[in-house]
Design an enzyme around this catalytic site. Structure first.
Site, mmCIF file in Angstrom:
data_model
loop_
_atom_site.group_PDB
_atom_site.id
_atom_site.type_symbol
_atom_site.label_atom_id
_atom_site.label_comp_id
_atom_site.label_asym_id
_atom_site.label_seq_id
_atom_site.Cartn_x
_atom_site.Cartn_y
_atom_site.Cartn_z
ATOM 1 N N ARG A 149 0.981 -1.257 -0.003
ATOM 2 C CA ARG A 149 0.000 0.165 -0.045
ATOM 3 C C ARG A 149 0.938 1.252 -0.003
ATOM 4 O O ARG A 149 0.526 2.360 -0.742
ATOM 5 C CB ARG A 149 -0.807 -0.016 1.317
ATOM 6 C CG ARG A 149 -1.930 1.060 1.168
ATOM 7 C CD ARG A 149 -2.911 0.921 2.246
ATOM 8 N NE ARG A 149 -3.915 2.012 2.366
ATOM 9 C CZ ARG A 149 -3.934 2.690 3.297
ATOM 10 N NH1 ARG A 149 -3.383 2.215 4.558
ATOM 11 N NH2 ARG A 149 -4.875 3.668 3.568
ATOM 12 N N HIS A 208 0.412 4.121 -2.719
ATOM 13 C CA HIS A 208 0.310 5.868 -2.443
ATOM 14 C C HIS A 208 1.585 6.606 -3.026
ATOM 15 O O HIS A 208 1.071 7.596 -3.420
ATOM 16 C CB HIS A 208 0.026 5.709 -0.853
ATOM 17 C CG HIS A 208 -1.381 5.472 -0.458
ATOM 18 N ND1 HIS A 208 -2.266 6.044 0.062
ATOM 19 C CD2 HIS A 208 -2.072 4.234 -0.608
ATOM 20 C CE1 HIS A 208 -3.438 5.479 0.422
ATOM 21 N NE2 HIS A 208 -3.305 4.118 -0.265
ATOM 22 N N ASN A 210 -3.530 9.079 3.798
ATOM 23 C CA ASN A 210 -2.212 8.395 4.142
ATOM 24 C C ASN A 210 -1.819 8.344 5.337
ATOM 25 O O ASN A 210 -0.975 7.523 5.840
ATOM 26 C CB ASN A 210 -0.927 9.258 3.300
ATOM 27 C CG ASN A 210 -0.902 9.290 1.810
ATOM 28 O OD1 ASN A 210 -1.577 8.367 1.546
ATOM 29 N ND2 ASN A 210 -0.419 10.353 1.443
ATOM 30 N N HIS A 254 -5.909 -6.133 -2.352
ATOM 31 C CA HIS A 254 -6.796 -6.330 -1.197
ATOM 32 C C HIS A 254 -6.994 -7.720 -0.753
ATOM 33 O O HIS A 254 -7.851 -8.160 0.227
ATOM 34 C CB HIS A 254 -8.184 -5.441 -1.370
ATOM 35 C CG HIS A 254 -8.145 -3.826 -1.410
ATOM 36 N ND1 HIS A 254 -9.191 -3.229 -1.666
ATOM 37 C CD2 HIS A 254 -7.116 -3.159 -1.042
ATOM 38 C CE1 HIS A 254 -8.663 -1.913 -1.634
ATOM 39 N NE2 HIS A 254 -7.278 -2.079 -1.229
#
Length: 320
Positions: A57, A61, A86, A183
């Site tokens: 992740r 990001h 974040n 996910h």
């Protein structure tokens, strides 16, 4: 004609960026770099399996804001990492650890952005997912602003908004669904989806797309007015294993985040979900294992800085 020229320019820019990055970029300048990143990720993973989705992740990001340039790693009050989307990011200490080990052997050679891209790959591999060769040669960016993080995907996004955000980065529907498949590992907090369980419609009932049996499970985990910070697995069946059960869950109404479940309601994204979920065991996992690395290589080439752009940071959390 202008549109054709425009598309050609985008193609040329994308392929030239991928050409500037290359597999084994450090093979002569710092030959142990990738092995050090790997062993660092392994040692943190052995203490805490959930660091794997954290690293994946973190890289995602990073790439979505200012490109894959380590801008997410900067520690400053106005920096990207302090933007609302974040705030739950983790894995920073793994990158710092790998960087300090690498820099004792080859100082000033390996970028923090590359360390993060390599660590994300290793995280997937350690979670029983595929491995792939990561093209390297990224340089670290010199800008990190929380105000620029508004384009990050949100759990509230409809498919059309998700599609817009991904398309702005050169990623299509197939890439979108494939990357959201990350996910299959990781967790979210009750506060990001509890609105689906109680007061989703004007009549005050739950989101009708949630499978009834699963709704009861989620309501037990996230009671009304309960702890919004409680962790819930994004893949109810195998939360620590990188596999295709996430796609089966979306197909069966067992998606936790609204943005994930909506992928089943759009015909274009539904067909990709269906392909990965499949009917026959065997075929499907292989397909996702093949497509995910391709989508990750595309993601990790977004707006990268190469050559003399940017810098090689001495400390990942600070500009030089």
């Amino acid at each position: 004609m202008d549109a054709i020229l425009g598309s050609l320019m985008i193609l040329v820019i994308t392929s030239s960026v991928q050409a500037q990055l290359k597999t084994g970029f450090y093979s002569t300048s710092c030959p142990n770099a990738e092995a050090i990143v790997r062993s660092t990720v392994v040692s943190h993973f052995n203490k805490d399996l959930t660091i794997a989705p954290g690293l994946l992740r973190l890289h995602f990001h990073d790439c979505f804001v200012q490109g894959c340039d380590g801008s997410i790693l900067i520690a400053d009050s106005s920096a990207e990492k302090n933007a609302l989307p974040n705030l739950g990011l983790r894995g920073f200490e793994v990158i710092d650890d790998a960087k300090s080990q690498i820099d004792t052997i080859c100082p000033g050679i390996v970028s923090c952005a590359d360390i993060l891209a390599l660590a994300a790959r290793d995280a997937v591999d350690l979670s029983d997912g595929p491995s792939w060769s990561v093209p390297t040669g990224r340089r670290d960016g010199r800008i990190s602003l929380s105000s620029q993080a508004s384009n990050l995907p949100s759990p509230l996004d409809s498919v059309s908004i998700q599609r817009q955000k991904f398309a702005a980065k050169g990623l299509d529907d197939h890439d979108l669904v494939t990357l959201v498949g990350a996910h299959t590992i990781g967790q979210t907090h009750c506060r990001f989806f509890s609105y689906r369980l109680y007061n989703f419609t004007t009549s005050g009932s739950a989101d009708p797309t949630i499978n009834v049996a699963f709704l009861a499970q989620l309501q037990a985990l996230c009671p009304k007015n309960g702890d919004g910070l409680r962790n819930v697995a994004l893949d109810k069946d195998s939360p620590a294993k990188f596999d295709v059960s996430f796609f089966k869950n979306v197909r069966d109404g067992n998606g936790v985040l609204e943005s994930d479940q909506r992928l089943w309601e759009d015909s274009a994204t539904q067909s990709v979900v269906q392909n990965y979920a499949g009917n026959v065991r065997g075929l499907l996992g292989l397909r996702f294992d093949f497509e995910f690395p391709k989508a990750m290589i595309k993601l990790s080439s977004i707006e990268v800085k190469t050559g003399t752009d940017g810098e090689i940071r001495k400390v990942c959390s600070k500009f030089n």
